[in-house]
Design a protein around this motif. Structure first.
Motif, PDB file in Angstrom:
ATOM      1  N   ARG A  50       0.831  -1.210   0.000  1.00 46.85           N
ATOM      2  CA  ARG A  50       0.000   0.000   0.000  1.00 46.85           C
ATOM      3  C   ARG A  50       0.868   1.263   0.000  1.00 46.85           C
ATOM      4  O   ARG A  50       0.592   2.220  -0.715  1.00 46.85           O
ATOM      5  N   GLN A  51       1.929   1.239   0.787  1.00 46.31           N
ATOM      6  CA  GLN A  51       2.799   2.409   0.835  1.00 46.31           C
ATOM      7  C   GLN A  51       3.597   2.560  -0.460  1.00 46.31           C
ATOM      8  O   GLN A  51       3.841   3.678  -0.911  1.00 46.31           O
ATOM      9  N   VAL A  52       3.986   1.444  -1.073  1.00 51.63           N
ATOM     10  CA  VAL A  52       4.667   1.511  -2.369  1.00 51.63           C
ATOM     11  C   VAL A  52       3.776   2.268  -3.354  1.00 51.63           C
ATOM     12  O   VAL A  52       4.218   3.196  -4.035  1.00 51.63           O
ATOM     13  N   LYS A  53       2.496   1.886  -3.413  1.00 55.54           N
ATOM     14  CA  LYS A  53       1.559   2.551  -4.331  1.00 55.54           C
ATOM     15  C   LYS A  53       1.400   4.037  -3.992  1.00 55.54           C
ATOM     16  O   LYS A  53       1.353   4.880  -4.882  1.00 55.54           O
ATOM     17  N   ALA A  54       1.307   4.346  -2.703  1.00 59.10           N
ATOM     18  CA  ALA A  54       1.134   5.741  -2.287  1.00 59.10           C
ATOM     19  C   ALA A  54       2.338   6.592  -2.694  1.00 59.10           C
ATOM     20  O   ALA A  54       2.179   7.729  -3.153  1.00 59.10           O
ATOM     21  N   ILE A  55       3.528   6.046  -2.546  1.00 56.76           N
ATOM     22  CA  ILE A  55       4.746   6.769  -2.930  1.00 56.76           C
ATOM     23  C   ILE A  55       4.751   7.023  -4.437  1.00 56.76           C
ATOM     24  O   ILE A  55       5.006   8.133  -4.891  1.00 56.76           O
ATOM     25  N   VAL A  56       4.448   5.984  -5.197  1.00 58.50           N
ATOM     26  CA  VAL A  56       4.426   6.110  -6.654  1.00 58.50           C
ATOM     27  C   VAL A  56       3.385   7.134  -7.099  1.00 58.50           C
ATOM     28  O   VAL A  56       3.659   7.993  -7.944  1.00 58.50           O
ATOM     29  N   ASP A  57       2.198   7.066  -6.520  1.00 56.67           N
ATOM     30  CA  ASP A  57       1.138   8.021  -6.872  1.00 56.67           C
ATOM     31  C   ASP A  57       1.557   9.453  -6.565  1.00 56.67           C
ATOM     32  O   ASP A  57       1.299  10.371  -7.356  1.00 56.67           O
ATOM     33  N   GLU A  58       2.216   9.648  -5.432  1.00 62.48           N
ATOM     34  CA  GLU A  58       2.664  10.994  -5.051  1.00 62.48           C
ATOM     35  C   GLU A  58       3.744  11.502  -6.005  1.00 62.48           C
ATOM     36  O   GLU A  58       3.717  12.668  -6.424  1.00 62.48           O
ATOM     37  N   ILE A  59       4.682  10.651  -6.357  1.00 63.40           N
ATOM     38  CA  ILE A  59       5.734  11.048  -7.302  1.00 63.40           C
ATOM     39  C   ILE A  59       5.108  11.441  -8.634  1.00 63.40           C
ATOM     40  O   ILE A  59       5.417  12.496  -9.194  1.00 63.40           O
ATOM     41  N   GLU A  60       4.216  10.586  -9.112  1.00 68.32           N
ATOM     42  CA  GLU A  60       3.574  10.852 -10.403  1.00 68.32           C
ATOM     43  C   GLU A  60       2.788  12.163 -10.373  1.00 68.32           C
ATOM     44  O   GLU A  60       2.881  12.983 -11.285  1.00 68.32           O
ATOM     45  N   GLU A  61       2.033  12.377  -9.305  1.00 75.74           N
ATOM     46  CA  GLU A  61       1.218  13.591  -9.182  1.00 75.74           C
ATOM     47  C   GLU A  61       2.090  14.842  -9.115  1.00 75.74           C
ATOM     48  O   GLU A  61       1.820  15.840  -9.774  1.00 75.74           O
ATOM     49  N   ARG A  62       3.155  14.797  -8.315  1.00 79.06           N
ATOM     50  CA  ARG A  62       4.013  15.969  -8.146  1.00 79.06           C
ATOM     51  C   ARG A  62       4.765  16.311  -9.420  1.00 79.06           C
ATOM     52  O   ARG A  62       4.898  17.483  -9.776  1.00 79.06           O
ATOM     53  N   LEU A  63       5.280  15.291 -10.109  1.00 79.22           N
ATOM     54  CA  LEU A  63       6.014  15.567 -11.338  1.00 79.22           C
ATOM     55  C   LEU A  63       5.091  16.150 -12.406  1.00 79.22           C
ATOM     56  O   LEU A  63       5.491  17.035 -13.164  1.00 79.22           O
ATOM     57  N   ARG A  74       4.596   2.903 -17.032  1.00 80.23           N
ATOM     58  CA  ARG A  74       4.453   2.574 -15.607  1.00 80.23           C
ATOM     59  C   ARG A  74       4.265   1.068 -15.544  1.00 80.23           C
ATOM     60  O   ARG A  74       3.337   0.536 -16.149  1.00 80.23           O
ATOM     61  N   GLU A  75       5.138   0.388 -14.836  1.00 80.54           N
ATOM     62  CA  GLU A  75       5.087  -1.067 -14.763  1.00 80.54           C
ATOM     63  C   GLU A  75       5.069  -1.533 -13.311  1.00 80.54           C
ATOM     64  O   GLU A  75       5.629  -0.881 -12.442  1.00 80.54           O
ATOM     65  N   GLY A  76       4.442  -2.692 -13.085  1.00 80.97           N
ATOM     66  CA  GLY A  76       4.478  -3.323 -11.776  1.00 80.97           C
ATOM     67  C   GLY A  76       3.323  -3.001 -10.863  1.00 80.97           C
ATOM     68  O   GLY A  76       3.339  -3.360  -9.699  1.00 80.97           O
ATOM     69  N   ASP A  77       2.304  -2.315 -11.373  1.00 85.72           N
ATOM     70  CA  ASP A  77       1.165  -1.897 -10.548  1.00 85.72           C
ATOM     71  C   ASP A  77       0.397  -3.052  -9.912  1.00 85.72           C
ATOM     72  O   ASP A  77      -0.063  -2.945  -8.789  1.00 85.72           O
ATOM     73  N   ARG A  78       0.241  -4.125 -10.641  1.00 85.18           N
ATOM     74  CA  ARG A  78      -0.637  -5.200 -10.188  1.00 85.18           C
ATOM     75  C   ARG A  78      -0.242  -5.744  -8.820  1.00 85.18           C
ATOM     76  O   ARG A  78      -1.067  -5.879  -7.937  1.00 85.18           O
ATOM     77  N   ASP A  79       1.022  -6.056  -8.655  1.00 81.14           N
ATOM     78  CA  ASP A  79       1.476  -6.621  -7.385  1.00 81.14           C
ATOM     79  C   ASP A  79       1.990  -5.568  -6.411  1.00 81.14           C
ATOM     80  O   ASP A  79       2.068  -5.817  -5.217  1.00 81.14           O
ATOM     81  N   ALA A  80       2.371  -4.421  -6.915  1.00 82.21           N
ATOM     82  CA  ALA A  80       2.904  -3.312  -6.115  1.00 82.21           C
ATOM     83  C   ALA A  80       4.113  -3.732  -5.278  1.00 82.21           C
ATOM     84  O   ALA A  80       4.314  -3.248  -4.177  1.00 82.21           O
ATOM     85  N   ARG A  81       4.907  -4.637  -5.812  1.00 82.69           N
ATOM     86  CA  ARG A  81       6.126  -5.054  -5.121  1.00 82.69           C
ATOM     87  C   ARG A  81       7.320  -4.269  -5.666  1.00 82.69           C
ATOM     88  O   ARG A  81       8.298  -4.060  -4.960  1.00 82.69           O
ATOM     89  N   TRP A  82       7.205  -3.880  -6.928  1.00 81.52           N
ATOM     90  CA  TRP A  82       8.255  -3.087  -7.567  1.00 81.52           C
ATOM     91  C   TRP A  82       7.580  -2.329  -8.702  1.00 81.52           C
ATOM     92  O   TRP A  82       7.209  -2.902  -9.706  1.00 81.52           O
ATOM     93  N   VAL A  92      12.281   5.893 -12.181  1.00 79.82           N
ATOM     94  CA  VAL A  92      12.026   5.787 -10.747  1.00 79.82           C
ATOM     95  C   VAL A  92      11.665   4.339 -10.428  1.00 79.82           C
ATOM     96  O   VAL A  92      10.789   3.760 -11.060  1.00 79.82           O
ATOM     97  N   HIS A  93      12.346   3.782  -9.436  1.00 79.95           N
ATOM     98  CA  HIS A  93      12.064   2.429  -8.961  1.00 79.95           C
ATOM     99  C   HIS A  93      11.589   2.546  -7.514  1.00 79.95           C
ATOM    100  O   HIS A  93      12.353   2.995  -6.652  1.00 79.95           O
ATOM    101  N   VAL A  94      10.352   2.145  -7.254  1.00 86.21           N
ATOM    102  CA  VAL A  94       9.858   2.092  -5.874  1.00 86.21           C
ATOM    103  C   VAL A  94       9.583   0.625  -5.589  1.00 86.21           C
ATOM    104  O   VAL A  94       8.753   0.006  -6.253  1.00 86.21           O
ATOM    105  N   GLN A  95      10.298   0.090  -4.622  1.00 86.52           N
ATOM    106  CA  GLN A  95      10.236  -1.335  -4.339  1.00 86.52           C
ATOM    107  C   GLN A  95       9.744  -1.607  -2.931  1.00 86.52           C
ATOM    108  O   GLN A  95       9.990  -0.825  -2.011  1.00 86.52           O
ATOM    109  N   HIS A  96       9.093  -2.758  -2.785  1.00 85.78           N
ATOM    110  CA  HIS A  96       8.811  -3.289  -1.454  1.00 85.78           C
ATOM    111  C   HIS A  96      10.182  -3.561  -0.831  1.00 85.78           C
ATOM    112  O   HIS A  96      11.123  -3.948  -1.523  1.00 85.78           O
ATOM    113  N   SER A  97      10.313  -3.374   0.461  1.00 85.76           N
ATOM    114  CA  SER A  97      11.610  -3.535   1.133  1.00 85.76           C
ATOM    115  C   SER A  97      12.258  -4.890   0.856  1.00 85.76           C
ATOM    116  O   SER A  97      13.475  -4.976   0.690  1.00 85.76           O
ATOM    117  N   GLU A  98      11.453  -5.948   0.788  1.00 84.82           N
ATOM    118  CA  GLU A  98      12.006  -7.283   0.531  1.00 84.82           C
ATOM    119  C   GLU A  98      12.628  -7.361  -0.862  1.00 84.82           C
ATOM    120  O   GLU A  98      13.692  -7.954  -1.043  1.00 84.82           O
TER     121      GLU A  98
END
Length: 147
Positions: A50-63, A74-82, A92-98
């Protein structure tokens, strides 16, 4: 060749947006000397999807709002792991910590110059490790918070 002023502007805005959404370990590299397809990479992570998605959405909106930039891909939305946002000048790469630990993109780009980021983004360094320690301590306590 070094990253263009436009690339640096995009990186700074994206890094600040990531920091504002509590991203962990925000870092950027100038990859213009080793890649012809982009100037810079921004890496950030978060402890849950959920936080990965929120970060990506904020980056996209601000830019979009501040710099009129839209990702061409934009790739990787379905699983939101990367999730990857490709702005041509930057990626921009936003990844789940794992995933961040497993794929270790920093290791791949360690020979590239690190780009200067806003203070808020720099302050995110070490947050993933801090979060992992906190989670481990909570797990050790068990239910009810007792040892």
């Amino acid at each position: 060749m070094t990253a263009t002023d436009r690339s640096l502007e995009l990186i700074h805005t994206a890094a600040q947006a990531a920091a504002d959404k509590l991203a962990h370990d925000v870092i950027a590299y100038d990859v213009s000397d080793v890649l012809s397809i982009t100037d810079a990479f921004l890496l950030a992570s978060a402890p849950n999807d959920r936080q990965v998605k929120a970060i990506v959405d904020e980056i996209e909106e601000r830019l979009q709002k501040e710099l009129g930039a839209k990702p061409v891909r934009r790739e990787g939305d379905r699983d939101a792991r990367w999730i990857l946002l490709d702005y041509v000048d930057i990626v921009v790469h936003v990844q789940h910590s794992e995933e961040r630990v497993f794929y270790a993109l920093e290791r791949l780009w360690k020979d590239c110059p690190e780009l200067e980021l806003p203070a808020d983004a720099k302050a995110t360094r070490g947050k993933a490790e801090e979060h992992a320690k906190q989670q481990a301590a909570e797990a050790d306590q068990g239910p009810g918070g007792e040892w």
